[in-house]
Design a protein around this motif. Sequence first.
Motif, PDB file in Angstrom:
ATOM      1  N   ARG A  24       0.749  -1.466   0.246  1.00 30.60           N
ATOM      2  CA  ARG A  24      -0.109   0.559   0.412  1.00 30.60           C
ATOM      3  C   ARG A  24       1.026   1.168   0.165  1.00 30.60           C
ATOM      4  N   GLU A  71       5.618   4.187   8.837  1.00 39.38           N
ATOM      5  CA  GLU A  71       4.605   4.877   8.249  1.00 39.38           C
ATOM      6  C   GLU A  71       4.193   6.218   8.282  1.00 39.38           C
ATOM      7  N   ASN A  73     -15.256   7.990   9.601  1.00 35.31           N
ATOM      8  CA  ASN A  73     -14.010   7.448   8.775  1.00 35.31           C
ATOM      9  C   ASN A  73     -14.182   6.676   8.557  1.00 35.31           C
ATOM     10  N   ASP A 130     -11.987   7.382   4.211  1.00 37.99           N
ATOM     11  CA  ASP A 130     -10.738   7.347   4.123  1.00 37.99           C
ATOM     12  C   ASP A 130      -9.518   7.180   3.078  1.00 37.99           C
ATOM     13  N   SER A 138      -6.709   6.624   2.924  1.00 35.20           N
ATOM     14  CA  SER A 138      -5.000   6.202   3.033  1.00 35.20           C
ATOM     15  C   SER A 138      -5.211   4.879   2.881  1.00 35.20           C
ATOM     16  N   ASP A 169     -10.061  13.259  11.618  1.00 33.39           N
ATOM     17  CA  ASP A 169      -8.712  12.774  10.597  1.00 33.39           C
ATOM     18  C   ASP A 169      -8.992  12.904   9.391  1.00 33.39           C
ATOM     19  N   ASN A 170     -10.017  12.439   8.531  1.00 30.52           N
ATOM     20  CA  ASN A 170      -9.470  12.961   7.190  1.00 30.52           C
ATOM     21  C   ASN A 170     -10.641  13.534   6.807  1.00 30.52           C
ATOM     22  N   ASP A 211      -8.168   5.753  12.458  1.00 34.31           N
ATOM     23  CA  ASP A 211      -7.677   4.603  12.982  1.00 34.31           C
ATOM     24  C   ASP A 211      -6.220   5.407  13.699  1.00 34.31           C
ATOM     25  N   LEU A 212      -5.250   5.399  12.826  1.00 34.18           N
ATOM     26  CA  LEU A 212      -4.374   6.278  13.055  1.00 34.18           C
ATOM     27  C   LEU A 212      -4.127   7.038  14.835  1.00 34.18           C
ATOM     28  N   ARG A 264      -4.822   4.284  17.409  1.00 35.16           N
ATOM     29  CA  ARG A 264      -2.867   3.606  17.176  1.00 35.16           C
ATOM     30  C   ARG A 264      -2.279   3.650  17.911  1.00 35.16           C
ATOM     31  N   LYS A 295      -9.159  -0.142  11.235  1.00 35.49           N
ATOM     32  CA  LYS A 295      -8.636  -0.597  10.123  1.00 35.49           C
ATOM     33  C   LYS A 295      -6.830  -0.716  10.528  1.00 35.49           C
TER      34      LYS A 295
HETATM   35  O1  LIG Z   1      -6.593   7.347  10.692  1.00 37.57           O
HETATM   36  P1  LIG Z   1      -7.571   6.721   9.316  1.00 37.57           P
HETATM   37  O2  LIG Z   1      -7.497   7.991   8.647  1.00 37.57           O
HETATM   38  O3  LIG Z   1      -8.832   6.209  10.594  1.00 37.57           O
HETATM   39  O4  LIG Z   1      -6.963   4.969   9.028  1.00 37.57           O
HETATM   40  C1  LIG Z   1      -5.381   5.832   8.854  1.00 37.57           C
HETATM   41  C2  LIG Z   1      -4.975   3.996   8.086  1.00 37.57           C
HETATM   42  O5  LIG Z   1      -5.721   4.430   7.200  1.00 37.57           O
HETATM   43  O6  LIG Z   1      -3.647   4.147   7.822  1.00 37.57           O
HETATM   44  C3  LIG Z   1      -3.020   3.013   8.994  1.00 37.57           C
HETATM   45  C4  LIG Z   1      -2.446   2.440   7.212  1.00 37.57           C
HETATM   46  O7  LIG Z   1      -2.162   2.232   6.692  1.00 37.57           O
HETATM   47  C5  LIG Z   1      -3.962   2.199   9.424  1.00 37.57           C
HETATM   48  O8  LIG Z   1      -3.729   3.390  11.234  1.00 37.57           O
HETATM   49  C6  LIG Z   1      -5.269   2.919   8.594  1.00 37.57           C
HETATM   50  O9  LIG Z   1      -5.902   2.407   8.095  1.00 37.57           O
END
Ligand SMILES: O=P(O)(O)OC[C@@]1(O)O[C@H](CO)[C@@H](O)[C@@H]1O
Length: 454
Positions: A38, A130, A205, A208, A210, A264-265, A378-379, A382, A415
């Motif tokens: 990716r 990343e 969300n 996205d 990414s 986020d997006n 999602d980021l 994380r 994700k």
């Molecule tokens: O933060 P977002 O936009 O919801 O997701 C970000 C993301 O697409 O990028 C990373 C994988 O490449 C993961 O954290 C997640 O899949």
Amino acid sequence: MNTGGGSSWTPCIDGDPLSSERPSLFLCSFAYLTIRDRLPTILTKVIDTIHRNKSKFFEEHGEEGINAEKQAIALLSKLRNELLTDKPVIELTDGLEDADSWNEYLQRQQRLQGDQEPVSWFTSPWLYVECYMYRRIQEAVSLNPPISNFDVFNEGKTQSFYESQKAVMTLCTFLEDIQKNAEKLSPDRLSEDFNKLLQISLWGNKCDLSISAGQDNSQKISPIDALASLQPFILVNDSGMVWSSLMSSQRAGESVDRVDIVLDNAGFELVTDLVLADFLVSSGLVRKIYFHGKSFPWFVSDVTANDFHWTVRQTMAANHKWMSKRGFQWQNYLKVGAWSYHDHPFWTQPHEFCDMAADAPDLYSRLQQADLVLFKGDLNYRKLTGDRAWDHTVEFSTALQGFQPAPLCSLRTLKANVQVGLQPGRGEKLTSRDPTWMTNGKYAVIQFYSPKPV
Ligand SMILES: O=P(O)(O)OC[C@@]1(O)O[C@H](CO)[C@@H](O)[C@@H]1O
Ligand SMILES: [Mn+2]
């Protein structure tokens, strides 16, 4: 490669992070596929975007524009080769305000890893490399004036907004209906509308770019009609606690002072966040909204200041009564200070959020002034959980590792393969039913934590 941002990192709290040690990259296949497939795809699209704008650069900047395009592409092609062949991660040289912090982070990684091997793409935490890739894309552009302010992801973000127009109109009409009956809104009805708009922001969300590696990921169906069918896919739903937290923050019948939204997006997801924020202020529930965005183009579709203000302008200019009305309302909120947009370098660095108090104390104390902080996506999840391979039954409060500036809530579609706060057995059941449940974006959480009793 460690794919836990924290597992090869000095833990933010004492105790054994090994219990949450991520398996090596090759066992953590989603991270491997991201790095192997990716990210190179995203980089290739970035190179193609710059190349396709060559004539625009010439028109605007003459030969200098052509030269800048060539240099930027050379740097990005070198970056793609480094990524594909697991070369060492190298220091940034563009001298931007965050370059030292990034280079210090690289040194910390090297110290943790020991000096036998250099820190490289496949031997470092997934979260780190990343984030680092997006910062290297920024370097490739910023080192080449006069195109140093070119947003390589702008086309995808604006396209996502245009492709979601029908859903945006539906959403603005829905808000108009709520506001028409505002005076008659009972407290129950108010919390019901809040929950609906919170879930619409949650599912926004999904849009996205990414995860889709730049492929169109706009909202094609009505966000309101979809809510009931999506309900079963919310694995943790703390919306009741979010509401109680807001109610308890009201000062003697006054409004809640401030809610922060860590965005986020761009595109449809940003509109869902603006509509939620509009409801909070126009209903009298909240006085101020702070929006936190990114300082430069990030993870393909994340919101920058330019995206934020462009979206408000586009909504004002819409040929749709209720959409345009909302747009003018949002412009007014910004004018009178009910809404404000903020960015800070920390949001575009690789740090887990439990590092914030030490590495960005100014930002941490800003968040401490909020009555509630909503983290989108999602980021951010994380980073809230250190991207560790926690057992699914670990408490969200444990995974936060001491990050507790204010009552906070993550609104996240899954994700990436980290998820905490599930009931015993739930993760195993999900895996047996759908092995990709953590990464396919079908499931979501509304996950709340408060440092004070709610
Ligand atoms: O933060 P977002 O936009 O919801 O997701 C970000 C993301 O697409 O990028 C990373 C994988 O490449 C993961 O954290 C997640 O899949
Ligand atoms: Mn994003």
